[in-house]
Design an enzyme around this catalytic site. Structure first.
Site, PDB file in Angstrom:
ATOM      1  N   LYS A  27       3.059 -13.300 -10.154  1.00 21.40           N
ATOM      2  CA  LYS A  27       3.952 -12.871 -11.235  1.00 21.40           C
ATOM      3  C   LYS A  27       3.525 -13.466 -12.574  1.00 21.40           C
ATOM      4  O   LYS A  27       3.586 -12.796 -13.610  1.00 21.40           O
ATOM      5  CB  LYS A  27       5.385 -13.279 -10.906  1.00 21.40           C
ATOM      6  CG  LYS A  27       6.016 -12.504  -9.759  1.00 21.40           C
ATOM      7  CD  LYS A  27       7.443 -12.974  -9.518  1.00 21.40           C
ATOM      8  CE  LYS A  27       8.093 -12.208  -8.380  1.00 21.40           C
ATOM      9  NZ  LYS A  27       9.480 -12.671  -8.111  1.00 21.40           N
ATOM     10  N   GLU A  64       7.507 -13.087   4.020  1.00 21.96           N
ATOM     11  CA  GLU A  64       7.776 -13.897   2.833  1.00 21.96           C
ATOM     12  C   GLU A  64       8.543 -15.166   3.182  1.00 21.96           C
ATOM     13  O   GLU A  64       8.452 -16.176   2.484  1.00 21.96           O
ATOM     14  CB  GLU A  64       8.561 -13.070   1.812  1.00 21.96           C
ATOM     15  CG  GLU A  64       8.463 -13.590   0.396  1.00 21.96           C
ATOM     16  CD  GLU A  64       8.956 -12.585  -0.617  1.00 21.96           C
ATOM     17  OE1 GLU A  64       8.157 -12.158  -1.469  1.00 21.96           O
ATOM     18  OE2 GLU A  64      10.150 -12.214  -0.552  1.00 21.96           O
ATOM     19  N   HIS A 111       0.300   6.764  20.030  1.00 25.25           N
ATOM     20  CA  HIS A 111      -0.858   7.652  19.963  1.00 25.25           C
ATOM     21  C   HIS A 111      -1.847   7.237  18.879  1.00 25.25           C
ATOM     22  O   HIS A 111      -2.854   7.917  18.674  1.00 25.25           O
ATOM     23  CB  HIS A 111      -0.391   9.091  19.723  1.00 25.25           C
ATOM     24  CG  HIS A 111       0.453   9.634  20.832  1.00 25.25           C
ATOM     25  ND1 HIS A 111      -0.063  10.343  21.891  1.00 25.25           N
ATOM     26  CD2 HIS A 111       1.785   9.528  21.064  1.00 25.25           C
ATOM     27  CE1 HIS A 111       0.910  10.681  22.716  1.00 25.25           C
ATOM     28  NE2 HIS A 111       2.042  10.195  22.234  1.00 25.25           N
TER      29      HIS A 111
END
Length: 443
Positions: free
Chosen positions: A409, A274, A295
């Site tokens: 938003k 961000e 792994h």
């Protein structure tokens, strides 16, 4: 704390590494960034003052919560939850209060929390700097209503952590005489863990806030000096910037060798992404944990696209250990492990992974800390925050805003019926009508 960046250099990576003269030639750029930091070129550099704050009010509030509550529920999202989660995962204990963090508006998660806790025995910490964060406000409204329905007084169960002066949460705190703590005006969410955002939870967990801040103060002293080669945070940011500019390595994997620090990788991802992803620039963070991801992903890192830098966090002393018993001596695949400890094994795995990457010409850095403690966690938080701000300045962007996030938003508010965003809602409806490239089935 120590940073070993040997496996970033030409001596080990040959033509794929950074030359010492590259660092020398970069020093003027680093000096410009340092000057901007020292002169507080961004008001949001106020996070640099957090290590020196007075924590008595935070500690008093934490003591009240420990004495009163069986359950402690944090409502927040992004920086208001990721930092506290690191502290919870690192320092959680079995005694009261039992801590929950509700950071996503998944109704199933909230249902599970509410089925587990008793509101009469709960303190709720609502964390939102702006006081308008939709997800946090929605969950706050639900909890407020639930308290009222059970005949409970919100002022006995809610602590607000928000801006010291403005915003609707500050207004509510004043109007209803709620306990509250202030996030300093110049401190943005993802740089706020060493403010009341994280320090209150630390206090509730029995961790002294000043121990976290002592680690931050140690880093601050070393990581605000001008000389690039004397400043670990500046060197870290400069090396990753150079790896991008010279070799297009734009993916940064953070891999602590500790389960307790898995959520630290996630905190780093928000901070790095961000802060740096602006104007077509940026470095892509990726959370990982050792030795598990050896792994599952190491194959890609070594033989896949050469676009990554791996950042290890190595623990020198885990504070507890187990010796591997010397049994099954006739099974050679087992016998060599006997007599060693688990800490030696996980440390060997970290070093082996670093060596394997280096041998394949893949750059990596190792950050070593002595042990996992409040002081070292405070060091790590402040180190990465300084490094992030410095790196953002190197890229010529503002490392403290998030304009692209604000767009989403606005659309969310429009879809939820915000009366001042009718144009946005019409845009949403228009796109929905046209977005018909679909395939699937309905049972």
């Amino acid at each position: 704390m120590e940073i070993n960046y040997s496996f970033m250099m030409e001596e080990f990576l040959k033509e794929k590494g950074i030359k010492p003269e590259d660092i020398r030639e970069f020093e003027p750029e680093a000096a410009k960034a340092h000057k901007m930091i020292q002169e507080r070129g961004f008001s949001e550099l106020a996070f640099l003052d957090l290590p020196f704050q007075d924590t008595r009010e935070i500690e008093d509030t934490g003591r009240w919560i420990r004495e009163k509550a069986e359950y402690f529920l944090i409502l927040g999202i992004g920086g208001s939850a990721l930092g506290p989660r690191v502290l919870l995962d690192t320092f959680k204990k079995t005694h009261r209060p039992n801590v929950f963090i509700y950071d996503n508006v998944d109704p199933g998660t909230l249902d599970r929390i509410l089925r587990h806790i008793k509101l009469k025995d709960t303190v709720i910490n609502v964390i939102t700097k702006s006081g308008t964060t939709g997800e946090t406000v929605a969950s706050f409204m639900i909890l407020w209503d639930s308290l009222k329905k059970e005949g409970l007084r919100p002022e006995e169960h809610i602590v607000i952590t928000t801006d010291p002066e403005k915003g609707p949460m500050r207004r509510i705190a004043k109007e209803y005489a709620l306990r509250s703590l202030s996030i300093p005006s110049g401190v943005v969410g993802r740089y706020s863990v060493l403010s009341p955002v994280g320090l209150l939870l630390a206090s509730v967990l029995g961790v002294k806030p000043q121990e976290l801040l002592e680690g931050a103060r140690q880093v601050h002293k070393r990581c605000t000096v001008a000389e690039l080669k004397e400043n670990p945070a500046y060197m870290f940011g400069s090396l990753l910037h150079l790896m991008d500019k010279k070799f297009s390595r734009r993916i940064n994997i953070l891999m602590p060798y500790s389960d307790a620090l898995k959520s630290f990788s996630e905190w780093f991802c928000q901070l790095w992404a961000e802060s740096l992803g602006k104007n077509g620039k940026g470095l892509m963070p990726y959370p990982s944990v050792g030795a598990v991801d050896q792994h599952s992903q190491l194959q890609l890192w070594i033989e896949g696209p050469d676009d990554k830098v791996v950042i290890f966090i190595r623990i020198e002393d885990y504070g507890v250990d187990y010796k591997i018993p010397e049994i099954f001596p006739d099974i050679k695949e087992f016998a060599f492990l006997g007599g060693h400890t688990l800490s030696k094994l996980i440390q060997a795995e970290q070093e082996a992974t670093a060596l394997s990457l280096m041998k394949a010409g893949r750059p990596n850095i190792t950050i070593s800390i002595n042990t996992i403690s409040p002081t070292t966690i405070g060091e790590l938080f402040h180190f990465f925050e300084i490094a992030t701000a410095f790196t953002g300045i190197l890229y010529g962007i503002n490392p403290f805003n998030q304009p692209a996030v604000e767009e989403g938003k606005l659309y969310t508010r429009a879809m939820m019926g915000s009366p001042d965003l009718e144009d946005r809602l019409r845009e949403v409806m228009s796109v929905r009508e046209k977005a018909n490239y679909k395939i699937g089935y309905r049972p």
